[in-house]
Design a protein around this motif. Structure first.
Motif, short mmCIF file in Angstrom:
data_model
loop_
_atom_site.label_atom_id
_atom_site.label_comp_id
_atom_site.label_asym_id
_atom_site.label_seq_id
_atom_site.Cartn_x
_atom_site.Cartn_y
_atom_site.Cartn_z
N LEU A 55 45.86 48.91 30.19
CA LEU A 55 44.95 49.95 30.92
C LEU A 55 43.74 50.01 31.19
N ALA A 56 43.24 49.55 29.93
CA ALA A 56 41.52 49.03 30.23
C ALA A 56 41.56 47.66 31.55
N LEU A 57 41.71 47.35 31.89
CA LEU A 57 41.87 45.91 32.26
C LEU A 57 42.79 46.19 33.99
N LEU A 58 44.02 47.04 34.79
CA LEU A 58 44.35 47.63 35.41
C LEU A 58 42.40 48.12 36.24
N ASP A 59 41.98 49.50 34.93
CA ASP A 59 41.40 50.15 35.80
C ASP A 59 40.27 49.43 35.98
N TYR A 65 36.65 45.67 40.68
CA TYR A 65 37.29 44.33 41.62
C TYR A 65 37.92 45.35 42.76
N ASN A 66 38.02 46.18 43.08
CA ASN A 66 39.04 47.07 44.32
C ASN A 66 39.81 46.26 44.43
N GLY A 67 40.81 46.15 43.16
CA GLY A 67 42.05 46.19 43.11
C GLY A 67 42.38 44.65 42.95
N LYS A 68 41.38 43.57 43.07
CA LYS A 68 41.38 41.82 43.63
C LYS A 68 40.86 41.79 42.30
N MET A 69 41.31 41.06 41.04
CA MET A 69 41.23 40.42 39.77
C MET A 69 41.19 39.05 39.38
N ASN A 70 40.73 38.13 39.29
CA ASN A 70 41.25 36.96 39.22
C ASN A 70 41.72 36.82 37.53
N TRP A 71 42.46 35.64 37.32
CA TRP A 71 41.84 35.58 35.58
C TRP A 71 41.10 35.50 34.42
N SER A 72 40.40 35.40 34.99
CA SER A 72 38.48 34.75 34.08
C SER A 72 37.79 36.09 33.72
N GLN A 73 38.04 36.81 35.49
CA GLN A 73 37.23 38.28 35.39
C GLN A 73 38.31 39.10 34.52
N GLY A 74 39.05 39.05 34.26
CA GLY A 74 40.39 40.17 33.42
C GLY A 74 40.30 39.09 32.19
N PHE A 75 40.13 37.43 31.55
CA PHE A 75 39.43 37.14 30.71
C PHE A 75 38.60 37.91 29.42
N ILE A 76 37.61 38.04 30.81
CA ILE A 76 36.26 38.36 30.47
C ILE A 76 36.10 39.98 30.59
N SER A 77 36.82 40.46 31.37
CA SER A 77 36.92 41.78 30.74
C SER A 77 37.23 42.12 29.61
N GLY A 78 38.44 41.81 28.81
CA GLY A 78 38.94 41.74 27.54
C GLY A 78 37.82 41.07 26.59
N ILE A 79 37.12 40.06 26.80
CA ILE A 79 36.35 39.63 25.64
C ILE A 79 35.09 40.32 25.32
N VAL A 80 34.84 40.91 26.64
CA VAL A 80 33.67 42.24 26.28
C VAL A 80 33.99 43.51 25.40
#
Length: 160
Positions: A55-59, A65-80
């Motif tokens: 849910l957090a990464l979908l948010d 990211y306006n509906g477009k997110m690559n793996w590294s962006q999601g990964f960094i978000s998850g790390i934070v």
């Protein structure tokens, strides 16, 4: 800070949900009369944790990211998110063991010693607030990073 406001929000949500889970565990007796079941059933929180990370990464994907997110962006978000959860974990442990389930350590020490899993001194060294604060901090970081890597893979968009 605004760049990570979604992660901070979800780290706080995660911590609140983990406290609510402690109320559930306590209510189901996993911290006292049904403590023998605790080691098995507490792991069900992993499902809740994964759902929260999804849910957090979908948010983040939708609202940053306006509906477009690559793996590294999601990964960094998850790390934070994991860092926020780790920072909040000492407070969550304190609330859990001082207010939600203040007899947990005594109960788990007795159960562990009675079943021969540990000596009393080893159990007392392992089952205490300081130990749980340290464990929860590092557990949040390690498991959060692994969860982030996996969830980011499934939440990424094909073209980003």
């Amino acid at each position: 800070m605004k760049k990570f406001s979604i992660e901070i929000k979800w780290g706080i949500i995660f911590s609140i949900v983990s406290l609510l889970w402690m109320f559930l565990e306590k209510g189901l007796g996993w911290h006292d009369e049904n403590i023998a079941q605790h080691a098995i059933y507490t792991n069900l929180f992993a499902i809740v944790a994964i759902v929260l990370y999804v849910l957090a990464l979908l948010d983040k994907r939708k609202n940053f990211y306006n509906g477009k997110m690559n793996w590294s962006q999601g990964f960094i978000s998850g790390i934070v998110i994991s860092v926020v959860v780790a920072i909040l974990s000492p407070l969550a442990q304190y609330i859990t063991h001082e207010f939600i389930t203040p007899n947990y350590f005594d109960n788990v020490i007795e159960y562990t010693v009675e079943n021969g899993a540990m000596t009393r001194s080893a159990a007392e060294e392992y089952f205490n607030l300081t130990s749980y604060i340290i464990q929860s901090f590092f557990f949040a970081l390690v498991v959060g990073v692994v969860t982030s890597a996996i969830v980011a893979f499934f939440v990424k968009t094909k073209k980003s």
